[in-house]
Motif scaffolding. Structure first.
Motif, PDB file in Angstrom:
ATOM      1  N   VAL A  10       0.869  -1.170   0.000  1.00 47.62           N
ATOM      2  CA  VAL A  10       0.000   0.000   0.000  1.00 47.62           C
ATOM      3  C   VAL A  10       0.907   1.221   0.000  1.00 47.62           C
ATOM      4  O   VAL A  10       1.708   1.426   0.915  1.00 47.62           O
ATOM      5  N   VAL A  12       1.485   5.169   0.152  1.00 46.57           N
ATOM      6  CA  VAL A  12       0.836   6.321   0.779  1.00 46.57           C
ATOM      7  C   VAL A  12       1.828   7.475   0.824  1.00 46.57           C
ATOM      8  O   VAL A  12       3.009   7.275   1.103  1.00 46.57           O
ATOM      9  N   SER A  69      -5.788  -5.747   3.299  1.00 49.03           N
ATOM     10  CA  SER A  69      -5.493  -4.517   2.556  1.00 49.03           C
ATOM     11  C   SER A  69      -6.597  -3.464   2.674  1.00 49.03           C
ATOM     12  O   SER A  69      -6.300  -2.283   2.865  1.00 49.03           O
ATOM     13  N   MET A  73      -6.080   0.200   4.403  1.00 49.07           N
ATOM     14  CA  MET A  73      -6.302   1.461   3.703  1.00 49.07           C
ATOM     15  C   MET A  73      -7.338   2.320   4.419  1.00 49.07           C
ATOM     16  O   MET A  73      -7.170   3.542   4.520  1.00 49.07           O
ATOM     17  N   LYS A  77      -6.627   6.008   6.141  1.00 50.88           N
ATOM     18  CA  LYS A  77      -7.472   7.155   5.784  1.00 50.88           C
ATOM     19  C   LYS A  77      -8.040   7.832   7.028  1.00 50.88           C
ATOM     20  O   LYS A  77      -8.086   9.062   7.114  1.00 50.88           O
ATOM     21  N   ILE A  87      -3.679   6.896  -1.241  1.00 51.67           N
ATOM     22  CA  ILE A  87      -3.571   5.566  -0.648  1.00 51.67           C
ATOM     23  C   ILE A  87      -3.936   4.591  -1.753  1.00 51.67           C
ATOM     24  O   ILE A  87      -5.099   4.525  -2.156  1.00 51.67           O
TER      25      ILE A  87
END
Length: 107
Positions: A10, A12, A69, A73, A77, A87
């Protein structure tokens, strides 16, 4: 149809190293990510509310499983300072099997 991947990264971006570390510690402790790699000093150019912005950001790469996942995420957030944070999930389709096993077993 089964997805051809089990482990993902992921990606970011954060406003600071402190924010990236703070969130990384939380999601790793909550076992949503096995690890996080923080890369400082990325120059970003983007349009925000019709204005060309230029800033220095921090990139963080979180390793996780497909099953965690979406939770990861969502948690990022919730914790993130940006109104609309970057993201994104990047599936890992191949890699060092020992490392991928470690990620899987860490979660």
């Amino acid at each position: 149809m089964k997805e051809p991947w089990e482990i993902g990264t992921v990606y970011v971006t954060f406003t600071s190293d402190d924010e990236a570390k703070k969130i990384a510690k939380i999601v790793i402790t909550e076992q949503l990510a096995a690890c996080a790699n923080i890369v400082k000093g990325m120059d970003s150019l983007y349009l925000w509310k019709d204005v060309l912005e230029e800033s220095t950001e921090v990139v963080c790469l979180f390793k996780t499983t497909r099953g965690k996942s979406e939770l990861l995420m969502q948690r990022i957030k919730e914790l993130h300072s940006y109104e609309i944070p970057c993201i994104v999930l990047l599936p890992i389709v191949s890699g060092n099997s020992d490392y991928l096993d470690w990620v899987r077993n860490s979660l």
